[in-house]
Design an enzyme around this catalytic site. Structure first.
Site, PDB file in Angstrom:
ATOM      1  N   MET A 171       0.970  -1.167  -0.165  1.00 48.41           N
ATOM      2  CA  MET A 171       0.043  -0.036   0.227  1.00 48.41           C
ATOM      3  C   MET A 171       0.972   1.279  -0.040  1.00 48.41           C
ATOM      4  O   MET A 171       0.482   2.497   0.399  1.00 48.41           O
ATOM      5  CB  MET A 171      -0.827   0.120   1.271  1.00 48.41           C
ATOM      6  CG  MET A 171      -1.868  -1.223   1.130  1.00 48.41           C
ATOM      7  SD  MET A 171      -3.497  -0.937   2.152  1.00 48.41           S
ATOM      8  CE  MET A 171      -3.046  -0.589   3.805  1.00 48.41           C
ATOM      9  N   GLY A 172       2.084   0.995  -0.160  1.00 49.86           N
ATOM     10  CA  GLY A 172       3.023   2.219  -0.475  1.00 49.86           C
ATOM     11  C   GLY A 172       3.669   2.752   0.815  1.00 49.86           C
ATOM     12  O   GLY A 172       3.438   1.930   1.986  1.00 49.86           O
ATOM     13  N   GLY A 225      11.020  -2.753   5.782  1.00 51.03           N
ATOM     14  CA  GLY A 225      10.205  -4.063   5.866  1.00 51.03           C
ATOM     15  C   GLY A 225       9.968  -4.456   4.296  1.00 51.03           C
ATOM     16  O   GLY A 225       9.951  -5.542   3.719  1.00 51.03           O
ATOM     17  N   HIS A 226       9.229  -3.191   3.622  1.00 47.55           N
ATOM     18  CA  HIS A 226       8.818  -3.746   2.253  1.00 47.55           C
ATOM     19  C   HIS A 226      10.048  -3.870   1.397  1.00 47.55           C
ATOM     20  O   HIS A 226      10.019  -4.809   0.763  1.00 47.55           O
ATOM     21  CB  HIS A 226       8.356  -2.221   1.585  1.00 47.55           C
ATOM     22  CG  HIS A 226       6.918  -2.123   2.350  1.00 47.55           C
ATOM     23  ND1 HIS A 226       6.893  -0.889   3.121  1.00 47.55           N
ATOM     24  CD2 HIS A 226       5.825  -2.637   2.186  1.00 47.55           C
ATOM     25  CE1 HIS A 226       5.381  -0.867   3.480  1.00 47.55           C
ATOM     26  NE2 HIS A 226       4.740  -2.016   2.969  1.00 47.55           N
ATOM     27  N   SER A 250       4.108   1.210   8.317  1.00 50.77           N
ATOM     28  CA  SER A 250       3.900   2.680   7.724  1.00 50.77           C
ATOM     29  C   SER A 250       2.967   3.663   8.560  1.00 50.77           C
ATOM     30  O   SER A 250       3.095   4.703   8.702  1.00 50.77           O
ATOM     31  CB  SER A 250       3.112   2.432   6.430  1.00 50.77           C
ATOM     32  OG  SER A 250       3.817   1.660   5.623  1.00 50.77           O
TER      33      SER A 250
HETATM   34  O1  PAF Z   1      -0.090  -5.722   3.384  1.00 54.69           O
HETATM   35  C1  PAF Z   1      -0.593  -4.803   2.762  1.00 54.69           C
HETATM   36  O2  PAF Z   1      -0.011  -3.681   2.412  1.00 54.69           O
HETATM   37  C2  PAF Z   1      -1.972  -5.031   2.000  1.00 54.69           C
HETATM   38  O3  PAF Z   1      -2.976  -5.620   2.845  1.00 54.69           O
HETATM   39  C3  PAF Z   1      -1.719  -5.714   0.696  1.00 54.69           C
HETATM   40  C4  PAF Z   1      -1.426  -7.015   0.728  1.00 54.69           C
HETATM   41  C5  PAF Z   1      -1.123  -4.893  -0.222  1.00 54.69           C
HETATM   42  C6  PAF Z   1      -3.225  -5.679   0.050  1.00 54.69           C
HETATM   43  O4  PAF Z   1      -3.784  -4.380  -0.062  1.00 54.69           O
END
Ligand code: PAF
Length: 293
Positions: free
Chosen positions: A31-32, A37-38, A187
């Site tokens: 979700m940006g 972590g991402h 976030s």
């Molecule tokens: O974990 C997230 O950021 C959201 O739940 C996902 C998997 C992108 C779905 O919108």
């Protein structure tokens, strides 16, 4: 500059071209407002695949009416920089209208694993997650998709969904990434003021305490939950949503810590709801038993 596309067609065209050349595709749905972590998910995807797609979409369908959809942090430019630096190849950044066209009325719903933990306090959340993730899988058609263990229930739910619906994608779970002082990266940490940021440490401290209790041989779920709750309540700014012990595969409540077990919590610090967890594996329990604990 990394290619940022906004339509389903552009994404499909690019992925089809890669596939025509026999290239494998990794996918990191987000979700940006990307953090380390991402980044760890993108890194792993880059290591394991020829091409990597990151989706950035704050999915309205997974937020309840009183939740933080409007205020959820967004910064596409910074996200694009992080994706590029980390080696991703494409960002899919659709508008809500591109994902949910006029008259949209088809949903992916799940019973069982969505009923406890976050599913209890956020009743429509997993229907939104399952719907958007299955749409994203249909658009990107990845070989592998990467999810963080921080959202452990989500990881378990997505694994179940992929099995149940025969979606041809391998789900890769990746460990929680923490700040130096222990707080799990999220976030939503940006919502915390200075005092709350300090108070939020009670989550990771309690997770580490719980882990130690289990490593020292505690197997009674109630005793563990009580000890963890007691610890959380030493922090005046903390309000417990839940602390639970569940089976990591089907998210059913467990009385005893055995097999693959998820110990998960959600705690409000002021108005911000944070989650954290740890997983106990058979191997860990074997080690505790071997030590005669
Ligand atoms: O974990 C997230 O950021 C959201 O739940 C996902 C998997 C992108 C779905 O919108």
């Amino acid at each position: 500059m990394i290619n940022v596309v906004h339509t389903v067609k552009e994404t499909r065209d690019q992925v089809n071209e890669w596939k025509a050349h026999g290239l494998s595709v990794g996918f990191v749905p987000t979700m940006g407002y990307l953090h380390e972590g991402h980044q760890s998910l993108i890194k792993k995807a880059v290591e394991e695949n020829d091409k990597v797609v990151v989706s950035i979409f704050v999915n309205p369908m997974q937020f309840g009416p009183t939740e933080d959809f409007e205020s959820y942090p967004r910064d596409l430019q910074a996200d694009a920089r992080l994706c590029e630096e980390t080696g991703a190849d494409l960002i899919f950044n659709p508008e809500a209208e591109e994902m949910y066209t006029d008259g949209f009325c088809s949903f992916v719903d799940m019973s069982g694993p969505t009923k406890e933990l976050c599913g209890k306090s956020r009743p429509i959340h997993f229907r939104g997650v399952c719907t958007v993730v299955s749409k994203l899988f249909n658009i990107v058609t990845p070989d592998r998709a990467y999810f963080g263990q921080k959202d452990a229930q989500q990881l378990s739910v997505i694994r179940r969904m992929v099995r149940d619906l025969n979606i041809p994608v391998e789900i890769v779970g990746c460990p929680i990434v923490r700040e130096k002082d222990g707080l799990a990266k999220s976030s939503r940490n940006t919502y915390l003021n200075e005092e709350e940021r300090k108070a939020a440490l009670i989550l990771s401290k309690t997770i580490f305490m719980g882990q130690e209790l289990v490593n020292n041989g505690m197997t009674d779920a109630k005793a563990l939950i009580n000890a963890m709750k007691e610890n959380i309540l030493t922090e005046p700014l903390a309000k417990i949503d839940y602390v639970e012990v569940v089976d990591f595969d089907d998210i059913s409540i467990k009385d005893t810590i055995e097999g693959n077990t998820l110990v998960a919590m959600a705690v409000y610090i002021g108005k911000t709801r944070l989650i954290d967890n740890f997983i106990v594996t058979d191997k860990q329990l074997d080690t505790a038993n071997k030590h005669g604990l």
